[in-house]
Design a protein around this motif. Structure first.
Motif, PDB file in Angstrom:
ATOM      1  N   VAL A   1      49.018  14.572  33.932  1.00 46.90           N
ATOM      2  CA  VAL A   1      49.453  13.203  33.845  1.00 46.90           C
ATOM      3  C   VAL A   1      48.237  12.616  34.239  1.00 46.90           C
ATOM      4  N   VAL A   2      47.935  11.224  33.745  1.00 48.09           N
ATOM      5  CA  VAL A   2      46.597  10.373  34.127  1.00 48.09           C
ATOM      6  C   VAL A   2      46.975   8.988  33.751  1.00 48.09           C
ATOM      7  N   GLY A   3      46.434   8.162  34.775  1.00 45.03           N
ATOM      8  CA  GLY A   3      46.782   6.639  34.666  1.00 45.03           C
ATOM      9  C   GLY A   3      45.910   6.169  33.641  1.00 45.03           C
ATOM     10  N   SER A   4      46.252   4.771  33.400  1.00 49.91           N
ATOM     11  CA  SER A   4      45.415   4.399  32.108  1.00 49.91           C
ATOM     12  C   SER A   4      45.097   2.937  32.415  1.00 49.91           C
ATOM     13  N   MET A   5      43.785   2.477  31.673  1.00 52.91           N
ATOM     14  CA  MET A   5      43.372   1.032  31.647  1.00 52.91           C
ATOM     15  C   MET A   5      44.030   0.309  30.615  1.00 52.91           C
ATOM     16  N   MET A   6      44.791   0.887  29.750  1.00 54.89           N
ATOM     17  CA  MET A   6      45.505   0.227  28.658  1.00 54.89           C
ATOM     18  C   MET A   6      46.594  -0.813  28.919  1.00 54.89           C
ATOM     19  N   LYS A   7      46.745  -1.855  28.173  1.00 55.79           N
ATOM     20  CA  LYS A   7      47.762  -2.842  28.257  1.00 55.79           C
ATOM     21  C   LYS A   7      48.622  -2.749  27.254  1.00 55.79           C
ATOM     22  N   PRO A   8      50.094  -2.831  27.511  1.00 59.05           N
ATOM     23  CA  PRO A   8      50.436  -3.179  28.898  1.00 59.05           C
ATOM     24  C   PRO A   8      50.213  -1.487  29.668  1.00 59.05           C
TER      25      PRO A   8
ATOM     26  N   HIS B   1      49.240  17.125  26.661  1.00 51.80           N
ATOM     27  CA  HIS B   1      49.290  18.401  26.716  1.00 51.80           C
ATOM     28  C   HIS B   1      47.936  18.979  26.798  1.00 51.80           C
ATOM     29  N   GLU B   2      47.549  20.291  27.238  1.00 50.45           N
ATOM     30  CA  GLU B   2      46.167  20.624  27.054  1.00 50.45           C
ATOM     31  C   GLU B   2      45.591  20.974  25.955  1.00 50.45           C
ATOM     32  N   SER B   3      46.261  20.428  24.727  1.00 47.03           N
ATOM     33  CA  SER B   3      45.668  20.494  23.281  1.00 47.03           C
ATOM     34  C   SER B   3      45.218  19.058  23.181  1.00 47.03           C
ATOM     35  N   GLY B   4      45.397  18.397  23.874  1.00 42.12           N
ATOM     36  CA  GLY B   4      45.004  16.876  23.797  1.00 42.12           C
ATOM     37  C   GLY B   4      46.130  15.903  23.171  1.00 42.12           C
ATOM     38  N   GLN B   5      47.265  16.663  22.793  1.00 43.36           N
ATOM     39  CA  GLN B   5      48.518  15.663  22.514  1.00 43.36           C
ATOM     40  C   GLN B   5      48.968  15.124  23.331  1.00 43.36           C
ATOM     41  N   LEU B   6      49.184  13.700  23.034  1.00 41.14           N
ATOM     42  CA  LEU B   6      49.872  12.891  24.139  1.00 41.14           C
ATOM     43  C   LEU B   6      51.446  13.153  24.010  1.00 41.14           C
ATOM     44  N   GLN B   7      52.041  13.305  24.997  1.00 44.04           N
ATOM     45  CA  GLN B   7      53.404  13.920  25.090  1.00 44.04           C
ATOM     46  C   GLN B   7      54.334  12.483  25.426  1.00 44.04           C
ATOM     47  N   HIS B   8      53.775  11.608  26.538  1.00 45.06           N
ATOM     48  CA  HIS B   8      54.803  10.454  26.671  1.00 45.06           C
ATOM     49  C   HIS B   8      53.846   9.476  27.348  1.00 45.06           C
ATOM     50  N   SER B   9      54.085   8.236  27.157  1.00 41.56           N
ATOM     51  CA  SER B   9      53.498   6.988  27.948  1.00 41.56           C
ATOM     52  C   SER B   9      54.725   6.400  28.725  1.00 41.56           C
ATOM     53  N   PHE B  10      54.344   6.663  29.900  1.00 43.58           N
ATOM     54  CA  PHE B  10      55.599   5.838  30.936  1.00 43.58           C
ATOM     55  C   PHE B  10      55.056   4.285  30.844  1.00 43.58           C
ATOM     56  N   MET B  11      56.018   3.345  30.579  1.00 42.04           N
ATOM     57  CA  MET B  11      55.763   2.083  30.535  1.00 42.04           C
ATOM     58  C   MET B  11      56.976   1.110  30.912  1.00 42.04           C
TER      59      MET B  11
END
Length: 551
Positions: A492-499, A506-516
DNA sequence: AAAGCATGCCACC
DNA sequence: TGGTGGCCCTGCTT
C-alpha cells in the motif's frame, strides 16, 4: 468539432480524476496547440507544480515514458487540424454550426471553467471529521494571571540582562520544548481530566492475545475482492493527535480496532474505534517532544508500544505499568527502529548520523555496538528480515544495503547484499513480510522499486519499477510503500493524486485497488499501514487524523 | 470572510 | 560545501 469535444473530454476526465499530471500535461499541450482556450487551460496553481517538478534530472530522463505515442496523439487531433481547410466545402448550416461551437468555446474559456471546477471542489470539500480530539483539547491554552507593567504598578523598572545568545546550529532548540527527562513517565493522558485513571478496557484490549498468525495467502483475485470490500465511513475518521502524523500503527488485537499515531511534537494518540473513553475513544499522551518517527507494538507483549522520536528518545509505553519507560536514548536524531528477535527484546535502531545500534532491552543502559555507514546523515529506514533475523536492510543515501548483525564492525561493515538503481535519496526499504524474498523501496526519484533478495547475492536484482509521485514537499510526511503483512506480494502507498486516494499494488507493478471516498477521504494520507491479521487499513494525514478502511 | 501564517525537506548550485 | 529556493497540505489566526 473536436475543439469543444476535447475541452469537454478534458473537463470530464478531470472531473473523473483519471488523470495523472503527465497526461493532463499532454492534454493541455494538445489543446493549446489547437488554439483552444490556450490561456484558460493552463495549470491551476495546484496542477502547476508537478510540471515544474518534472524538471528534476531523474524525472526528465524518464519523462518520455509518460507521453502517448505520437501517432495516437495525432489521430486524436486529426479533425481539428484539418478543419480550417475544409471550410470552403461546408454548407451554410455547417458553417453556422461551427461558428456556434466557436462561440461556445469562447464562452467556456471566458468563464474559466478549469479554475471554476477547482474552486467548486474546494467549496464542496467535506469538512474535516470532528471526531477525536476536540479543539479545546487540541489547543490547551494556559490561563495566565493578568499582567501589569511595572509602570502601572508604579514600581521602579529593573535593569534586566539580555539572555545569552543561543549557541549551536540547531535553531529548533530555541523554540521547541525541552526533551523529557529520562526515567519512566507516567501515562497520563493530556486530553482528559488530570488525575483520572486509564480506562480498564484499554488494558483488557491490549492484553488480548494476538491471534496466531495464520497467514492464508489469497490468490490475487481473492485478495483484490477482499481489499475492495474495505470501506471507510464517518465513524472511521478521527483526530488522534494534534499535528501532522509521522508514524502510525495498528494494535494486533482483533476484537476491536485499536490504533496508535505519533505526531510532529512528540505526542502519541491511542484510538479505539467506537471507544467510549477520552474524546470519541482517543487518549493523547506526550512521551516525546519532537517528531515520533517510528512506532510499533511488541508482538510478544502487546501491552507495550515502542515509540521513537527525533528528540533522541526511544520509549516503551506499557499499559500494564501505565508508564512510558526508557528503552534507549541519545542526545538527538533517532530516526528508525525495528525488532530483531521474535520476543522483541532486541532492536536495531538507526539515527540520522548514519549509525545503527543493536539494543538489548534486557540489559540496562545503552549497551550497543555501532555501525558507521559510508554516507552519514542519510540513514532513513532499517527493517529486519522476517525469517532470518540476523539480516536487516538499511536505506542509505542512494543505495540500499543488507547487513548481517553478527558481522557488524564499528566502521566500514561489509554489506551482505546491495540494491542499486536509485538516483535520489531513498525514504524506505522493507523486506516482504512472509519470506523476505523481496525488498520494497520508495525513492525521491519518483519510483517505487521491488528487488529480488531471495538468494542474497552481493547485488540483488531489480524486478519492478513503478512510477509514483513522491514530491510531497515540506509540509507532508514523505510517502512510503509498505507491504500488507497478510499478503507476501502486495503493498500500500499514499498518493498525491486528486481526488485523494490510497493505492494497493502487486509486486508486478499492477494496481490492485484505489481507496477513495469523496466524503471521508479528502487529504493526502502519507502514513499508511495494513492490520497484521484483519482486513483493515489505516491512513494518517498532516492534521493528525487517522482514517480506517475495513470490512 | 478572505488572506496570511506556520511548518524538522529536499535537490541543486 | 552551505546556502538557497521550491515543495504547495492543512489548520488556525487575523
Amino acid at each position: 468539432m473536436s475543439a469543444l469535444m476535447s475541452l469537454s473530454k478534458l473537463l470530464t476526465r478531470d472531473t473523473l480524476q483519471e488523470m495523472t499530471p503527465e497526461n493532463l500535461e499532454a492534454t493541455v499541450r494538445r489543446s493549446s496547440r489547437n488554439g483552444l482556450a490556450p490561456k484558460r487551460l493552463q495549470y491551476s496553481p495546484e496542477e502547476e507544480t508537478p510540471k515544474k517538478k518534472r524538471k528534476t534530472k531523474a524525472v526528465a530522463e524518464n519523462g518520455s515514458q509518460n507521453k502517448k505515442p505520437k501517432d495516437e496523439e495525432d489521430a486524436e487531433n486529426n479533425d481539428v487540424e484539418h478543419a480550417p481547410e475544409e471550410y470552403g466545402r461546408l454548407s451554410a448550416y455547417e458553417l453556422e454550426r461551427l461558428e456556434n461551437i466557436r462561440q461556445n468555446q469562447a464562452f467556456l474559456s471566458s468563464i474559466n471553467l478549469f479554475q471554476a471546477t477547482e474552486e467548486f471542489k474546494q467549496l464542496t470539500r467535506p469538512k474535516p471529521s470532528q471526531r477525536g480530539l476536540t479543539r479545546a483539547h487540541a489547543a490547551v491554552k494556559e490561563v495566565l494571571p493578568p499582567r501589569k507593567s511595572l509602570r502601572l504598578q508604579k514600581k521602579e523598572a529593573e535593569i534586566l540582562e539580555l539572555p545569552p545568545e543561543p549557541r549551536g546550529t540547531l535553531i529548533y532548540e530555541q523554540s521547541s520544548p525541552a526533551k523529557k527527562p529520562s526515567g519512566p513517565l507516567p501515562m497520563d493522558p493530556v486530553n482528559v481530566e488530570e488525575g483520572s485513571k486509564l480506562p480498564p478496557q484499554l488494558l483488557e484490549l491490549c492484553s488480548e492475545d494476538a491471534k496466531e498468525d495464520k497467514k492464508i495467502q489469497l490468490d490475487l483475485k481473492g485478495y483484490r475482492s477482499s481489499v475492495k470490500n474495505m470501506k471507510i465511513n464517518e465513524d472511521k475518521v478521527a483526530k488522534v493527535v494534534k499535528d501532522r502524523i509521522f508514524s502510525a500503527t495498528f494494535h494486533p488485537c482483533t476484537s476491536s480496532l485499536l490504533l496508535a499515531a505519533g505526531d510532529k511534537w512528540g505526542k502519541v494518540g491511542l484510538w479505539k474505534l467506537g471507544g467510549d473513553w477520552g474524546d470519541d475513544g482517543v487518549l493523547l499522551f506526550q512521551p516525546h517532544t519532537r517528531p515520533v518517527g517510528c512506532m510499533a507494538f511488541s508482538r510478544s507483549h502487546p501491552t507495550q508500544l515502542l515509540s521513537l522520536s527525533y528528540d533522541g528518545s526511544l520509549r516503551c509505553m506499557d499499559v500494564e505499568k501505565a508508564v512510558f519507560d526508557d528503552v534507549y536514548d541519545i542526545e538527538d536524531g533517532l530516526k528508525t527502529f525495528d525488532f530483531m528477535s521474535h520476543d522483541c527484546s532486541t532492536l536495531v535502531v538507526g539515527n540520522w548520523y548514519g549509525e545503527v545500534a543493536i539494543v538489548d532491552r534486557r540489559t540496562p543502559g545503552n549497551s550497543h555496538e555501532s555501525l558507521h555507514t559510508l554516507d552519514p546523515k542519510t540513514l532513513r529506514c532499517v527493517n529486519v528480515h522476517p525469517l532470518q533475523k540476523q539480516y536487516f536492510v538499511v536505506a542509505e543515501s542512494k543505495v540500499v544495503s543488507i547487513y548481517d548483525s553478527r558481522n557488524l564492525k564499528k566502521t566500514k561493515s561489509q554489506a551482505v547484499s546491495q540494491l542499486h538503481g536509485h538516483s535520489l535519496s531513498i525514504s524506505s526499504a522493507y523486506f516482504s513480510p512472509c519470506t523476505g524474498n523481496r525488498v520494497l523501496t520508495s525513492c525521491m526519484d519518483n519510483n517505487i522499486r521491488i528487488y529480488d533478495t531471495s538468494t542474497m547475492t552481493t547485488k540483488s536484482p531489480l524486478l519492478t519499477t513503478i512510477r509514483h509521485d513522491m514530491q510531497t514537499g515540506r509540509w507532508l510526511t514523505k510517502l512510503s510503500a509498505v507491504w500488507d503483512p497478510k499478503q507476501e506480494d502486495c503493498f500500500v502507498v499514499g498518493s498525491m493524486m486528486k481526488p485523494r486516494r490510497v493505492q494497493v499494488f502487486h509486486e508486478s507493478g499492477q494496481l490492485q485497488h484505489s481507496f477513495m471516498d469523496s466524503e471521508n477521504l479528502s487529504t493526502v494520507l502519507s502514513v499508511t499501514a495494513f492490520h497484521p491479521t484483519r482486513n483493515a487499513l489505516l491512513g494518517g494525514n498532516a492534521s493528525g487524523r487517522l482514517h480506517v478502511f475495513s470490512d
